[in-house]
Design a protein around this motif. Structure first.
Motif, PDB file in Angstrom:
ATOM      1  N   VAL A  51       6.088-112.379  29.909  1.00  0.00           N
ATOM      2  CA  VAL A  51       5.567-113.083  31.077  1.00  0.00           C
ATOM      3  C   VAL A  51       6.381-112.592  32.265  1.00  0.00           C
ATOM      4  N   PHE A  52       5.723-111.918  33.195  1.00  0.00           N
ATOM      5  CA  PHE A  52       6.405-111.304  34.332  1.00  0.00           C
ATOM      6  C   PHE A  52       6.247-112.159  35.579  1.00  0.00           C
ATOM      7  N   ASP A  59      -1.096-112.481  38.103  1.00  0.00           N
ATOM      8  CA  ASP A  59      -0.325-113.495  38.820  1.00  0.00           C
ATOM      9  C   ASP A  59       0.272-114.533  37.877  1.00  0.00           C
ATOM     10  N   VAL A  60       1.553-114.772  38.030  1.00  0.00           N
ATOM     11  CA  VAL A  60       2.265-115.857  37.367  1.00  0.00           C
ATOM     12  C   VAL A  60       2.963-116.697  38.434  1.00  0.00           C
ATOM     13  N   TRP A  61       3.570-116.013  39.410  1.00  0.00           N
ATOM     14  CA  TRP A  61       4.285-116.694  40.496  1.00  0.00           C
ATOM     15  C   TRP A  61       3.679-116.244  41.817  1.00  0.00           C
ATOM     16  N   PHE A  66       3.127-121.644  40.369  1.00  0.00           N
ATOM     17  CA  PHE A  66       2.904-121.115  39.030  1.00  0.00           C
ATOM     18  C   PHE A  66       1.412-121.003  38.717  1.00  0.00           C
ATOM     19  N   VAL A  67       1.019-119.893  38.080  1.00  0.00           N
ATOM     20  CA  VAL A  67      -0.365-119.662  37.654  1.00  0.00           C
ATOM     21  C   VAL A  67      -0.335-119.361  36.159  1.00  0.00           C
ATOM     22  N   SER A  68      -1.124-120.069  35.385  1.00  0.00           N
ATOM     23  CA  SER A  68      -1.049-119.975  33.921  1.00  0.00           C
ATOM     24  C   SER A  68      -2.078-119.067  33.270  1.00  0.00           C
ATOM     25  N   ILE A 134      10.066-121.800  38.700  1.00  0.00           N
ATOM     26  CA  ILE A 134       8.835-121.222  38.141  1.00  0.00           C
ATOM     27  C   ILE A 134       8.988-121.024  36.633  1.00  0.00           C
ATOM     28  N   MET A 135      10.156-120.550  36.184  1.00  0.00           N
ATOM     29  CA  MET A 135      10.386-120.365  34.759  1.00  0.00           C
ATOM     30  C   MET A 135      10.226-121.678  34.005  1.00  0.00           C
ATOM     31  N   LEU A 136      10.814-122.751  34.536  1.00  0.00           N
ATOM     32  CA  LEU A 136      10.701-124.051  33.867  1.00  0.00           C
ATOM     33  C   LEU A 136       9.263-124.547  33.855  1.00  0.00           C
ATOM     34  N   GLN A 137       8.520-124.292  34.915  1.00  0.00           N
ATOM     35  CA  GLN A 137       7.108-124.657  34.919  1.00  0.00           C
ATOM     36  C   GLN A 137       6.341-123.878  33.849  1.00  0.00           C
ATOM     37  N   ALA A 138       6.662-122.578  33.716  1.00  0.00           N
ATOM     38  CA  ALA A 138       6.008-121.754  32.700  1.00  0.00           C
ATOM     39  C   ALA A 138       6.333-122.263  31.294  1.00  0.00           C
TER      40      ALA A 138
END
Length: 181
Positions: A51-52, A59-61, A66-68, A134-138
């Motif tokens: 996950v980048f 898109d992730v960040w 955050f985008v899942s 963002i990492m914690l949200q992911a």
């Protein structure tokens, strides 16, 4: 790790598993379902996924957070090839380009004090705080999904080669910005 009958195994949820894994291609376009199926056929169920946060492969960040979408596609397509997959999720902390553009004072600086316009400094408190959020949200998102029980670990990566190396091995990038002193 545990030794059973003279063989070393990784232990997941109390069960020994083969201490090998299939590293799914970082670029989702290169993923082929039959490959993870073939690994499963020889007893390799552990799959490393990437996950980048820098949005290299979707898109992730984003500026909005955050985008899942890409995460679910990756996890579910892996499970289509091996429903018994056990995931080690590598979360890459490299900053997205939009973040670098909006935070020029937080970028790694070259040895000649020229900012590197594509990489946040490891010493940047702003980058550490925002990327951690963002990492914690992911992680929270993934742990609330149907595949959560199949996640056996998270690997936090970043830097050159995703191994926390500084931004180049040539000695050019010393990260000499004022805030990194």
């Amino acid at each position: 790790m545990q030794t059973v009958g003279g063989k070393t195994y990784m232990v997941v949820n109390g069960e020994p598993v083969v201490p090998m894994w299939y590293a799914r291609p970082e670029n989702p376009v290169l993923y082929e379902e039959h490959t993870v199926t073939k690994f499963a056929e020889v007893g390799v169920d552990t799959v490393v996924t990437y996950v980048f946060l820098n949005n290299n492969y979707g898109d992730v960040w984003t500026r909005d957070g955050f985008v899942s979408d890409g995460i679910d596609d990756m996890m579910l397509s892996t499970l289509a090839g091996n429903p018994n997959a056990k995931f080690i999720v590598a979360l890459d902390f490299n900053a997205p380009q939009w973040w670098c553009e909006e935070n020029p004072g937080e970028l790694a600086a070259l040895a000649n004090s020229t900012p590197d316009r594509t990489n946040a400094s490891f010493a940047s408190e702003n980058w550490k705080k925002e990327s951690a959020e963002i990492m914690l949200q992911a992680i929270d998102y993934m742990m609330a999904q149907s595949y959560a029980d199949q996640i056996v670990g998270f690997k936090i990566t970043g830097g050159y080669t995703l191994e926390w190396n500084w931004w180049a091995t040539s000695g050019v990038y010393d990260d000499v910005g004022d805030f990194s002193q």
